[in-house]
Design a protein around this motif. Sequence first.
Motif, PDB file in Angstrom:
ATOM      1  N   SER A  54      -2.730  -5.151   5.820  1.00  0.00           N
ATOM      2  CA  SER A  54      -1.995  -6.260   6.408  1.00  0.00           C
ATOM      3  C   SER A  54      -1.915  -6.112   7.922  1.00  0.00           C
ATOM      4  CB  SER A  54      -0.590  -6.351   5.815  1.00  0.00           C
ATOM      5  OG  SER A  54       0.197  -5.276   6.256  1.00  0.00           O
ATOM      6  N   ARG A  87      -9.659   8.253 -12.398  1.00  0.00           N
ATOM      7  CA  ARG A  87      -9.330   7.098 -11.564  1.00  0.00           C
ATOM      8  C   ARG A  87     -10.209   7.050 -10.310  1.00  0.00           C
ATOM      9  NH1 ARG A  87      -3.918   8.026  -8.515  1.00  0.00           N
ATOM     10  NH2 ARG A  87      -5.347   9.204  -7.214  1.00  0.00           N
ATOM     11  N   GLU A 135      -5.452  -3.188 -10.503  1.00  0.00           N
ATOM     12  CA  GLU A 135      -4.413  -2.596  -9.665  1.00  0.00           C
ATOM     13  C   GLU A 135      -4.310  -3.319  -8.317  1.00  0.00           C
ATOM     14  OE1 GLU A 135      -4.453   1.691 -10.092  1.00  0.00           O
ATOM     15  OE2 GLU A 135      -2.395   1.031 -10.296  1.00  0.00           O
ATOM     16  N   LYS A 136      -5.452  -3.631  -7.757  1.00  0.00           N
ATOM     17  CA  LYS A 136      -5.466  -4.291  -6.460  1.00  0.00           C
ATOM     18  C   LYS A 136      -4.907  -5.714  -6.557  1.00  0.00           C
ATOM     19  CE  LYS A 136      -8.431  -5.147  -2.486  1.00  0.00           C
ATOM     20  NZ  LYS A 136      -9.243  -4.412  -1.521  1.00  0.00           N
ATOM     21  N   PHE A 147       3.917   1.212  -1.707  1.00  0.00           N
ATOM     22  CA  PHE A 147       3.297   1.602  -2.970  1.00  0.00           C
ATOM     23  C   PHE A 147       3.163   3.117  -3.112  1.00  0.00           C
ATOM     24  CE2 PHE A 147       1.509  -2.564  -1.707  1.00  0.00           C
ATOM     25  CZ  PHE A 147       2.067  -3.337  -2.713  1.00  0.00           C
ATOM     26  N   THR A 186      -9.216   0.676  -3.366  1.00  0.00           N
ATOM     27  CA  THR A 186      -7.948   1.382  -3.563  1.00  0.00           C
ATOM     28  C   THR A 186      -6.843   0.962  -2.598  1.00  0.00           C
ATOM     29  OG1 THR A 186      -8.521   3.182  -2.040  1.00  0.00           O
ATOM     30  CG2 THR A 186      -9.218   3.429  -4.326  1.00  0.00           C
ATOM     31  N   VAL A 187      -7.110  -0.007  -1.733  1.00  0.00           N
ATOM     32  CA  VAL A 187      -6.099  -0.386  -0.734  1.00  0.00           C
ATOM     33  C   VAL A 187      -5.995  -1.899  -0.535  1.00  0.00           C
ATOM     34  CG1 VAL A 187      -6.229   1.735   0.657  1.00  0.00           C
ATOM     35  CG2 VAL A 187      -7.839  -0.138   1.104  1.00  0.00           C
ATOM     36  N   ILE A 188      -4.841  -2.339   0.009  1.00  0.00           N
ATOM     37  CA  ILE A 188      -4.778  -3.668   0.610  1.00  0.00           C
ATOM     38  C   ILE A 188      -4.337  -3.467   2.062  1.00  0.00           C
ATOM     39  CG2 ILE A 188      -4.327  -4.901  -1.535  1.00  0.00           C
ATOM     40  CD1 ILE A 188      -1.424  -5.072  -0.870  1.00  0.00           C
ATOM     41  N   MET A 236      -2.342  -0.056   2.801  1.00  0.00           N
ATOM     42  CA  MET A 236      -1.474   0.402   1.714  1.00  0.00           C
ATOM     43  C   MET A 236      -2.285   0.775   0.486  1.00  0.00           C
ATOM     44  SD  MET A 236       1.226  -2.697   2.179  1.00  0.00           S
ATOM     45  CE  MET A 236      -0.038  -3.801   2.813  1.00  0.00           C
ATOM     46  N   SER A 237      -2.099   1.986   0.042  1.00  0.00           N
ATOM     47  CA  SER A 237      -2.795   2.450  -1.141  1.00  0.00           C
ATOM     48  C   SER A 237      -2.193   1.768  -2.376  1.00  0.00           C
ATOM     49  CB  SER A 237      -2.643   3.968  -1.221  1.00  0.00           C
ATOM     50  OG  SER A 237      -3.195   4.417  -2.410  1.00  0.00           O
ATOM     51  N   VAL A 238      -3.036   1.276  -3.272  1.00  0.00           N
ATOM     52  CA  VAL A 238      -2.501   0.544  -4.432  1.00  0.00           C
ATOM     53  C   VAL A 238      -2.564   1.360  -5.721  1.00  0.00           C
ATOM     54  CG1 VAL A 238      -3.202  -1.654  -3.436  1.00  0.00           C
ATOM     55  CG2 VAL A 238      -4.711  -0.554  -5.085  1.00  0.00           C
ATOM     56  N   ILE A 239      -3.137   2.554  -5.633  1.00  0.00           N
ATOM     57  CA  ILE A 239      -3.314   3.315  -6.859  1.00  0.00           C
ATOM     58  C   ILE A 239      -2.002   3.939  -7.299  1.00  0.00           C
ATOM     59  CG2 ILE A 239      -5.747   3.764  -6.652  1.00  0.00           C
ATOM     60  CD1 ILE A 239      -5.151   6.295  -5.228  1.00  0.00           C
ATOM     61  N   ALA A 283      -1.087  -5.335  -6.813  1.00  0.00           N
ATOM     62  CA  ALA A 283      -0.496  -4.982  -5.517  1.00  0.00           C
ATOM     63  C   ALA A 283      -0.477  -6.192  -4.583  1.00  0.00           C
ATOM     64  CB  ALA A 283      -1.266  -3.825  -4.884  1.00  0.00           C
ATOM     65  N   LYS A 319       5.145  -1.059  -8.484  1.00  0.00           N
ATOM     66  CA  LYS A 319       4.624  -2.418  -8.344  1.00  0.00           C
ATOM     67  C   LYS A 319       4.286  -3.077  -9.681  1.00  0.00           C
ATOM     68  CE  LYS A 319      -0.292  -1.493  -8.035  1.00  0.00           C
ATOM     69  NZ  LYS A 319      -0.203  -0.243  -8.820  1.00  0.00           N
ATOM     70  N   LYS A 379      -1.754  -2.217   8.842  1.00  0.00           N
ATOM     71  CA  LYS A 379      -1.153  -1.365   7.832  1.00  0.00           C
ATOM     72  C   LYS A 379      -2.107  -1.302   6.636  1.00  0.00           C
ATOM     73  CE  LYS A 379       3.251  -1.062   5.455  1.00  0.00           C
ATOM     74  NZ  LYS A 379       4.391  -1.856   5.028  1.00  0.00           N
ATOM     75  N   ARG A 391       1.521   7.662   3.935  1.00  0.00           N
ATOM     76  CA  ARG A 391       2.583   8.557   4.405  1.00  0.00           C
ATOM     77  C   ARG A 391       2.543   8.771   5.909  1.00  0.00           C
ATOM     78  NH1 ARG A 391       1.604  11.410  -0.999  1.00  0.00           N
ATOM     79  NH2 ARG A 391       2.845   9.940  -2.181  1.00  0.00           N
ATOM     80  N   ASN A 412     -12.997   4.257  -9.359  1.00  0.00           N
ATOM     81  CA  ASN A 412     -12.878   3.447  -8.147  1.00  0.00           C
ATOM     82  C   ASN A 412     -14.113   3.561  -7.261  1.00  0.00           C
ATOM     83  OD1 ASN A 412     -10.466   2.134  -8.618  1.00  0.00           O
ATOM     84  ND2 ASN A 412      -9.235   3.806  -7.797  1.00  0.00           N
TER      85      ASN A 412
END
Lengths: 305, 68
Positions: free
Chosen positions: B41, A237, A206-207, A222, B37-39, B62-65, A210, A54, B60, B9, A241
């Motif tokens: 949807s 990390r 990061e967020k 991702f 750590t996520v977004i 989604m991990s952004v890390i 994304a 990303k 959903k 996953r 966080n």
Amino acid sequence: MNCCNNPKVFELSNKKLCKEHFSEYFESKVFKTISQFNLIDKEENLGVALSGGKDSLTLLFILSKLAAKNPKIKLHAICIDEGIEGYRNKTIITAKEFCKKNDVPLDIYSYEKEFKMSLDKMLKTLDIKPCTMCGIFRRYLLNKKSKELNFTKLATGHNLDDEAQSIVMNQFKNNLMASARLGPISGIKKNRAFVPRIKPLYLCSEKEVATYAFINGILDDFTECPNVVKSYRAQVRDMLNNFENNNLGTKNAIVNSFLEILPELKEKYKFGEAGMCKECGEVASKDKCNACKLLDRLEKAKTNS
Amino acid sequence: MEIKVSYDRNQGGKKMELDENATVKNLLEKMNINPVTVIMSRGNDIILENEILKDKDEIKIMSVISGG
Ligand code: SF4
Ligand SMILES: [Zn+2]
Ligand SMILES: [Zn+2]
């Protein structure tokens, strides 16, 4: 105090933003970073390190917008294929499609071809932390190929989280010298052995990256590298966080306070003319570069097994 | 109410029982996920933590890390 009445996609400390206004906010943050730290000149043959993740895709997406308005800025993507089964082969497909669609030239270099061994195989041969091994060879190839392709600079997708992690890791390991090489631009010395690196996403979390990638249809998967769980960086990390979640603004504070002392750090750890590796001619601190040293060890381990 | 959640996953998605009017924030807490750590949807739209969930929603996460 929200931006407008459209559905919101991102929450800042003081307001929420919709798709359109978030994209505007994000892009202007990147362009501001570029001008504030003088990252890009009017004329550049700019390399972009593209992994297909990303960060690098978002970087290339935004730089393409910049290049469209500035015809003297030429973009050229390079991608390193470490050879990580089930991960990199997928992101490379994404990278190829993206470059085709956005009309950016792309060159791919693999460990298999350049070092005669994939990262997966290296990790089976020698007991070294994956990211250490991976990083040494990637930095090596990126610099070598950047020179061969005559890049004036190399842009990477490093974001605020990456930088905050690096700063804290170097503190925890008492390695301020490594921190002197951080910052939004590095290697500006007139040292032709080293192509300057720039990080236009330096102030984007990061967020944020994304979110931007998702709403602009750049990427919606991702998946991370299977090796990352083992790294020291991953520990830092997760700690940061958790801290950020309880204390909003922590990562920003780490990076901003670092930027304040960075000039002194750079002064203290001035890097003179870098040495040259006797075997390959790349940058080295002594007479052999880290990549060649590691290749020697791999060769030995291979013959002993 | 019952919603369907996919998280990285575990793409197939798993069913979760939540109280009426539960928010995305409640869902993340229940799954022990750090929101930094996520977004998230629903369909093609991003939703924020204060969004109220509805029965049969498909979410959903989604991990952004990223990497090392
Ligand atoms: S997470 Fe580590 S092993 Fe995976 S690509 Fe990044 S540096 Fe390499
Ligand atoms: Zn708006
Ligand atoms: Zn060498």
